[in-house]
Design a protein around this motif. Structure first.
Motif, PDB file in Angstrom:
ATOM      1  N   ASP A  36       0.824  -1.207   0.000  1.00  0.00           N
ATOM      2  CA  ASP A  36       0.000   0.000   0.000  1.00  0.00           C
ATOM      3  C   ASP A  36       0.861   1.262   0.000  1.00  0.00           C
ATOM      4  O   ASP A  36       0.512   2.268  -0.616  1.00  0.00           O
ATOM      5  N   VAL A  37       1.988   1.227   0.682  1.00  0.00           N
ATOM      6  CA  VAL A  37       2.868   2.393   0.764  1.00  0.00           C
ATOM      7  C   VAL A  37       3.604   2.630  -0.550  1.00  0.00           C
ATOM      8  O   VAL A  37       3.651   3.749  -1.071  1.00  0.00           O
ATOM      9  N   LYS A 140       1.824   4.225   7.885  1.00  0.00           N
ATOM     10  CA  LYS A 140       2.453   4.824   6.709  1.00  0.00           C
ATOM     11  C   LYS A 140       1.570   4.671   5.477  1.00  0.00           C
ATOM     12  O   LYS A 140       1.528   5.550   4.609  1.00  0.00           O
ATOM     13  N   ALA A 141       0.870   3.544   5.405  1.00  0.00           N
ATOM     14  CA  ALA A 141      -0.025   3.320   4.271  1.00  0.00           C
ATOM     15  C   ALA A 141      -1.197   4.292   4.277  1.00  0.00           C
ATOM     16  O   ALA A 141      -1.700   4.679   3.216  1.00  0.00           O
TER      17      ALA A 141
END
Length: 319
Positions: A36-37, A140-141
């Motif tokens: 995702d990040v 973070k995502a």
């Protein structure tokens, strides 16, 4: 012992029960957060995505290390199949900007024993548990605000950011960087006595940027340094003091320690992943020779599970 390439394939086929189910679930969530990040570059590693292969040798140095271990990697010269890389999942990470890097390699002894070493240029980990690491990556995502909220309740992450942001940001190539084990391992002697250690791989020579920096020049820079002389790192093993936190990778060992220059990693040649031998390898930190044991640091099992999921994904995408 199986070669690591064969081990990578066997791990990819392991059922969930090969790991603690909870560890596997956390690893799945962490892997999803990495995707995702950074997005997904199919057929590539989800972390340390950009990199290239090295071939070389691993040569024992100071025999003092044999007081602590009977590992064959310290008794004879072995071959090395390794990889240097940028930290993170960006396959187009810029070489001309300061960043953190990774160095990982498979050691194969003359008797076909296999030993894996994997390191980062960070000095210690941002969090101490698999649970916290999974939550950090999920934050973070989501975005910066989620990371700020996580950091507000994480003294470890605050300490990590403060320490690493204060480092010298001079641009160094892969071959000019120092790499650290971060996790603790045990050396084991003939009597079964265990000694807690960490280590660093320090450039044997002053390896610099010798070409004009561009967004993608590290491969050519290492080749130029190889053509000009030796590209190598000294393995400096640090023996734990009695008061060191040996099971917390988010704590840096400080003060005076016994250190031994146990071995030297010498690069003989480099190649792209497409042309080299490092791409299919799974650099699992739990693949060790006799004379070594993993510590009880839970991040080691977490790394092993994440790598197993990662190699299964990327090898499947190459079919």
């Amino acid at each position: 012992m199986l070669r690591a390439s064969a081990i990578a394939l066997s791990i990819a086929l392991m059922p969930v029960t090969a790991f603690a189910e909870d560890a596997f679930d956390k690893a799945e969530r962490t892997m999803k957060a990495f995707e995702d990040v950074f997005g997904v570059t199919k057929g590539k590693r989800r972390n340390h995505t950009k990199g290239f292969c090295i071939i070389g040798s691993f040569e024992p140095q100071d025999a003092a290390i044999l007081k602590y271990t009977n590992s064959p990697i310290f008794t004879q010269t072995s071959s090395v199949n390794g990889r240097v890389s940028h930290k993170g999942g960006n396959n187009k990470a810029a070489d001309n900007k300061f960043a953190d890097y990774g160095l990982a390699f498979e050691i194969t002894t003359p008797d076909d024993d296999t030993h894996i070493i994997g390191m980062n240029t960070e000095h210690f980990f941002p969090v101490s548990t698999p649970e916290a690491f999974s939550k950090l990556m999920q934050a973070k995502a989501i975005g910066k605000e989620a990371v700020k909220a996580f950091a507000a309740n994480s003294p470890e992450l605050k300490a990590h950011k403060a320490y690493h942001s204060a480092r010298d940001k001079t641009l160094r190539p892969y071959e000019g960087a120092t790499y650290n084990s971060i996790n603790t391992f045990y050396l084991v002697d003939d009597a079964g006595k265990r000694t807690a250690i960490r280590w660093s791989f320090v450039p044997s020579n002053d390896q610099k940027v010798v070409l004009d920096p561009s967004e993608n020049f590290f491969f050519e820079n290492m080749q130029a340094n190889l053509d000009a002389g030796e590209v190598a790192w000294d393995m400096i093993i640090t023996i734990a003091n009695p008061d060191d936190e040996i099971l917390n990778p988010a704590i840096l060992w400080t003060g005076e320690h016994t250190q031994i220059k146990a071995a030297k990693l010498i690069v003989n040649s480099i190649s792209t992943e497409a042309e080299g031998e490092c791409d299919p390898l799974n650099y699992d930190p739990l693949i060790l020779t006799d004379g070594f044991e993993p510590s009880e640091d839970p991040m080691l099992e977490a790394r092993s599970a994440i790598y197993a999921i990662g190699v299964s994904k990327r090898l499947g995408e190459k079919e």
